[in-house]
Design a protein around this motif. Structure first.
Motif, PDB file in Angstrom:
ATOM      1  N   TRP A  73       0.832  -1.205   0.000  1.00  0.00           N
ATOM      2  CA  TRP A  73       0.000   0.000   0.000  1.00  0.00           C
ATOM      3  C   TRP A  73       0.868   1.258   0.000  1.00  0.00           C
ATOM      4  N   SER A  74       1.983   1.225   0.725  1.00  0.00           N
ATOM      5  CA  SER A  74       2.856   2.407   0.810  1.00  0.00           C
ATOM      6  C   SER A  74       3.490   2.712  -0.539  1.00  0.00           C
ATOM      7  N   VAL A  75       3.926   1.659  -1.250  1.00  0.00           N
ATOM      8  CA  VAL A  75       4.516   1.870  -2.574  1.00  0.00           C
ATOM      9  C   VAL A  75       3.457   2.406  -3.536  1.00  0.00           C
ATOM     10  N   LEU A  76       2.236   1.868  -3.446  1.00  0.00           N
ATOM     11  CA  LEU A  76       1.170   2.311  -4.341  1.00  0.00           C
ATOM     12  C   LEU A  76       0.874   3.797  -4.157  1.00  0.00           C
ATOM     13  N   PHE A  77       0.691   4.218  -2.912  1.00  0.00           N
ATOM     14  CA  PHE A  77       0.317   5.605  -2.644  1.00  0.00           C
ATOM     15  C   PHE A  77       1.517   6.547  -2.609  1.00  0.00           C
ATOM     16  N   GLN A  78       2.735   5.986  -2.485  1.00  0.00           N
ATOM     17  CA  GLN A  78       3.956   6.784  -2.399  1.00  0.00           C
ATOM     18  C   GLN A  78       3.883   7.736  -1.197  1.00  0.00           C
ATOM     19  N   GLY A  79       4.814   8.664  -1.079  1.00  0.00           N
ATOM     20  CA  GLY A  79       4.799   9.582   0.057  1.00  0.00           C
ATOM     21  C   GLY A  79       5.109   8.862   1.356  1.00  0.00           C
ATOM     22  N   PRO A  80       4.619   9.394   2.493  1.00  0.00           N
ATOM     23  CA  PRO A  80       4.853   8.778   3.805  1.00  0.00           C
ATOM     24  C   PRO A  80       4.270   7.370   3.851  1.00  0.00           C
ATOM     25  N   PRO A  81       4.867   6.456   4.639  1.00  0.00           N
ATOM     26  CA  PRO A  81       4.349   5.083   4.713  1.00  0.00           C
ATOM     27  C   PRO A  81       2.907   5.038   5.202  1.00  0.00           C
ATOM     28  N   ILE A  82       2.166   4.097   4.658  1.00  0.00           N
ATOM     29  CA  ILE A  82       0.809   3.829   5.129  1.00  0.00           C
ATOM     30  C   ILE A  82       0.894   3.159   6.500  1.00  0.00           C
ATOM     31  N   SER A  83       0.041   3.542   7.421  1.00  0.00           N
ATOM     32  CA  SER A  83       0.042   2.916   8.743  1.00  0.00           C
ATOM     33  C   SER A  83      -0.657   1.563   8.689  1.00  0.00           C
ATOM     34  N   ALA A  84      -0.440   0.742   9.709  1.00  0.00           N
ATOM     35  CA  ALA A  84      -1.093  -0.562   9.769  1.00  0.00           C
ATOM     36  C   ALA A  84      -2.611  -0.404   9.816  1.00  0.00           C
ATOM     37  N   ALA A  85      -3.091   0.605  10.544  1.00  0.00           N
ATOM     38  CA  ALA A  85      -4.535   0.839  10.635  1.00  0.00           C
ATOM     39  C   ALA A  85      -5.108   1.245   9.278  1.00  0.00           C
ATOM     40  N   GLU A  86      -4.382   2.094   8.548  1.00  0.00           N
ATOM     41  CA  GLU A  86      -4.848   2.515   7.223  1.00  0.00           C
ATOM     42  C   GLU A  86      -4.860   1.334   6.259  1.00  0.00           C
ATOM     43  N   ALA A  87      -3.812   0.494   6.302  1.00  0.00           N
ATOM     44  CA  ALA A  87      -3.768  -0.692   5.438  1.00  0.00           C
ATOM     45  C   ALA A  87      -4.923  -1.630   5.749  1.00  0.00           C
ATOM     46  N   ALA A  88      -5.227  -1.795   7.039  1.00  0.00           N
ATOM     47  CA  ALA A  88      -6.339  -2.662   7.432  1.00  0.00           C
ATOM     48  C   ALA A  88      -7.667  -2.114   6.907  1.00  0.00           C
ATOM     49  N   ALA A  89      -7.851  -0.796   6.956  1.00  0.00           N
ATOM     50  CA  ALA A  89      -9.089  -0.186   6.453  1.00  0.00           C
ATOM     51  C   ALA A  89      -9.230  -0.393   4.951  1.00  0.00           C
ATOM     52  N   LEU A  90      -8.126  -0.262   4.226  1.00  0.00           N
ATOM     53  CA  LEU A  90      -8.157  -0.470   2.783  1.00  0.00           C
ATOM     54  C   LEU A  90      -8.395  -1.940   2.451  1.00  0.00           C
TER      55      LEU A  90
END
Length: 268
Positions: free
Chosen positions: A50-67
């Motif tokens: 998810w972090s590579v896809l969105f680029q910028g700051p790393p995606i958090s674990a909570a954000e990845a879980a929501a996605l």
């Protein structure tokens, strides 16, 4: 998303028709199969994907879980369609693993590649929001893991997480900018510059300060030529020129970049 076509019904009858008619029938069946099958189960994307896809700051674990709660993940066999221009999109699509090409599926069953993507990367981040057909067909160049997220469910995620919504806006902006730059390159760069820039985009340097690296060609040379809007003969000639100048060395589907700065200068 195993989209390999099902065995045709009444093939003997179809085979008696003209070649173009047979090709059209085969394409309709392949597309019908692609839109009706249930994706083969595949692991959900991890935080890094998810972090590579969105680029910028790393995606958090909570954000990845929501996605991941709205992500529909499946595998696509090599050579199969991921989606077609005949489908009205209601989801955003991205490839998490493997290689997928965007382009045009021809009536004779061939595929004209216009853009090659290696996961994680967006395949279509826009059509689903507009509820319009995909602008291009997408076909797997290798076995690939593809993620689709229904826009209705994704909209609810964004309402609960404005930060993720902002990340999506930035991702869409990057996609628009990338398309604008690609269009500008076709209009204003000559063929040698387009080839050099394309090789640079795929080059893996041998180290942080290394002046040499490797490009693993991800597709057949005729497909590379199609993507660069040149003929296969022109591609071969340009590759030979770079090799004669000591910039690259070609070994089958591996290009050894011997002088990265020189290649970068040619791609400007």
């Amino acid at each position: 998303m195993d989209h390999s076509p099902a065995s045709p019904v009444g093939f003997a009858t179809v085979d008696e028709r003209a070649p173009l008619t047979r090709a059209r029938v085969r394409m309709r069946r392949a597309l019908a199969s692609a839109t009706s099958r249930t994706p083969e189960a595949a692991p959900l994307p991890n935080v890094e994907d998810w972090s590579v896809l969105f680029q910028g700051p790393p995606i958090s674990a909570a954000e990845a879980a929501a996605l991941n709660r709205v992500a529909q993940v499946g595998t696509v066999a090599q050579g199969s369609l991921v989606f077609s221009r005949q489908q009205v999109a209601q989801s955003v699509f991205w490839v998490s693993q493997g290689d997928v090409a965007l382009g045009v599926h021809q009536g004779d069953g061939s595929f004209r590649i216009e853009h090659h993507l290696h996961g994680p990367a967006w395949l279509d981040a826009s059509a689903g929001w507009l509820c319009v057909p995909h602008a291009q067909d997408a076909q797997a160049l290798s076995a690939a893991t593809v993620v689709q997220m229904p826009c209705a469910a994704l909209r609810a995620v964004f309402e609960r997480s404005p930060a993720l919504s902002q990340r999506m806006v930035v991702s869409l902006a990057r996609e628009v900018r990338g398309l604008a730059l690609a269009s500008q390159a076709l209009l204003h760069q000559d063929a040698p510059a387009r080839l050099a820039a394309w090789l640079m985009s795929l080059c893996r340097p041998a180290g942080p300060e290394a002046s040499h690296g490797v490009v693993a060609l991800p597709m057949r040379k005729r497909d590379i030529a199609s993507q660069l809007a040149i003929t296969p003969e022109t591609l071969s000639r340009l590759m030979r020129n770079l090799a004669d100048q000591g910039v690259i060395r070609v070994d089958g589907y591996t290009v050894h970049v011997l002088d990265i700065p020189a290649l970068a200068r040619r791609g400007v």
